[in-house]
Design a protein around this motif. Structure first.
Motif, PDB file in Angstrom:
ATOM      1  N   GLY A   8      43.743 -59.246  87.012  1.00  0.00           N
ATOM      2  CA  GLY A   8      42.523 -58.867  86.316  1.00  0.00           C
ATOM      3  C   GLY A   8      42.570 -57.452  85.782  1.00  0.00           C
ATOM      4  N   PHE A   9      43.415 -56.605  86.383  1.00  0.00           N
ATOM      5  CA  PHE A   9      43.656 -55.270  85.865  1.00  0.00           C
ATOM      6  C   PHE A   9      45.156 -55.134  85.700  1.00  0.00           C
ATOM      7  CE2 PHE A   9      44.502 -50.740  86.086  1.00  0.00           C
ATOM      8  CZ  PHE A   9      43.582 -50.259  85.164  1.00  0.00           C
ATOM      9  N   ASP A  91      38.214 -57.879  79.468  1.00  0.00           N
ATOM     10  CA  ASP A  91      37.340 -58.773  80.220  1.00  0.00           C
ATOM     11  C   ASP A  91      37.809 -58.805  81.671  1.00  0.00           C
ATOM     12  OD1 ASP A  91      39.580 -60.468  80.175  1.00  0.00           O
ATOM     13  OD2 ASP A  91      38.772 -61.739  78.603  1.00  0.00           O
ATOM     14  N   ASP A  92      37.029 -59.388  82.519  1.00  0.00           N
ATOM     15  CA  ASP A  92      37.289 -59.316  83.960  1.00  0.00           C
ATOM     16  C   ASP A  92      38.598 -59.943  84.414  1.00  0.00           C
ATOM     17  OD1 ASP A  92      34.975 -57.936  84.384  1.00  0.00           O
ATOM     18  OD2 ASP A  92      33.797 -59.691  84.927  1.00  0.00           O
ATOM     19  N   ASN A  93      39.005 -60.995  83.768  1.00  0.00           N
ATOM     20  CA  ASN A  93      40.176 -61.708  84.275  1.00  0.00           C
ATOM     21  C   ASN A  93      41.358 -61.716  83.308  1.00  0.00           C
ATOM     22  OD1 ASN A  93      39.239 -63.437  82.348  1.00  0.00           O
ATOM     23  ND2 ASN A  93      38.871 -65.155  83.726  1.00  0.00           N
ATOM     24  N   ASN A  94      41.300 -60.928  82.251  1.00  0.00           N
ATOM     25  CA  ASN A  94      42.375 -60.864  81.256  1.00  0.00           C
ATOM     26  C   ASN A  94      42.710 -62.239  80.677  1.00  0.00           C
ATOM     27  OD1 ASN A  94      43.078 -58.178  80.705  1.00  0.00           O
ATOM     28  ND2 ASN A  94      44.142 -58.003  82.665  1.00  0.00           N
ATOM     29  N   ALA A  95      41.696 -63.037  80.426  1.00  0.00           N
ATOM     30  CA  ALA A  95      41.898 -64.389  79.904  1.00  0.00           C
ATOM     31  C   ALA A  95      42.622 -64.374  78.560  1.00  0.00           C
ATOM     32  CB  ALA A  95      40.558 -65.116  79.773  1.00  0.00           C
ATOM     33  N   ARG A  96      42.249 -63.462  77.675  1.00  0.00           N
ATOM     34  CA  ARG A  96      42.921 -63.393  76.363  1.00  0.00           C
ATOM     35  C   ARG A  96      44.386 -62.999  76.508  1.00  0.00           C
ATOM     36  NH1 ARG A  96      38.058 -60.379  73.185  1.00  0.00           N
ATOM     37  NH2 ARG A  96      36.761 -62.215  72.909  1.00  0.00           N
ATOM     38  N   LEU A  97      44.649 -62.053  77.387  1.00  0.00           N
ATOM     39  CA  LEU A  97      46.029 -61.632  77.648  1.00  0.00           C
ATOM     40  C   LEU A  97      46.843 -62.798  78.170  1.00  0.00           C
ATOM     41  CD1 LEU A  97      48.302 -59.553  78.041  1.00  0.00           C
ATOM     42  CD2 LEU A  97      47.240 -58.968  80.238  1.00  0.00           C
ATOM     43  N   ASN A  98      46.300 -63.536  79.139  1.00  0.00           N
ATOM     44  CA  ASN A  98      47.027 -64.664  79.720  1.00  0.00           C
ATOM     45  C   ASN A  98      47.213 -65.801  78.724  1.00  0.00           C
ATOM     46  OD1 ASN A  98      47.726 -63.826  82.424  1.00  0.00           O
ATOM     47  ND2 ASN A  98      45.530 -63.705  82.774  1.00  0.00           N
ATOM     48  N   ALA A  99      46.233 -66.049  77.870  1.00  0.00           N
ATOM     49  CA  ALA A  99      46.382 -67.083  76.845  1.00  0.00           C
ATOM     50  C   ALA A  99      47.464 -66.694  75.847  1.00  0.00           C
ATOM     51  CB  ALA A  99      45.049 -67.313  76.125  1.00  0.00           C
TER      52      ALA A  99
END
Length: 132
Positions: A8-9, A91-99
């Motif tokens: 998340g960070f 964002d809190d969980n880095n969803a865009r980064l992971n996608a």
């Protein structure tokens, strides 16, 4: 292929990996020194302020693919992909980064498979050496 996820960070130098058979895809996160929120209309003043305070940044993902031959990993140097301008820690969980990481990993994996299939085809066309 399952790819582990960035925390998340996330910080520069963090990596995630995934495997598919004998292939391993590794993605590394770095800072994108060029892209800023000023490049886009979608960021608010508070987004820009948080960016200036280093609460989030634009990252660059680079992917590499290795194939394991016996116990030795071999880097497929023709399989290097990168993506820049990826939001990190916004964002809190880095969803865009992971996608973005998953999509880049899939592209690198597909290229790695294509390269290995080409090597396999070429190897089939090499005349066999006869022992004397």
């Amino acid at each position: 292929m399952e790819l582990n996820k960035f925390d998340g960070f996330a910080i520069c130098g963090d990596t995630v990996t995934g495997t598919n058979g004998h292939l391993t895809v590794t993605l590394m996160l770095d800072n994108d020194p060029v892209v800023t929120p000023d490049f886009f209309d979608r960021y608010s003043d508070s987004d820009k302020e948080a960016f200036a305070e280093h609460k989030w940044f634009f990252g660059m993902l680079s992917a590499k693919v290795e194939v394991k031959i016996g116990s030795q990993p071999v880097l497929l140097s023709d399989v290097e992909f990168a993506r820049s301008g990826v939001e990190v820690n916004r964002d809190d969980n880095n969803a865009r980064l992971n996608a973005s990481a998953f999509e880049l990993a899939q592209n690198a994996l597909a290229r790695g498979i294509e390269l290995l299939e080409g090597i396999d085809t070429a190897a089939d066309n090499i005349p066999k050496l006869e022992m004397f």
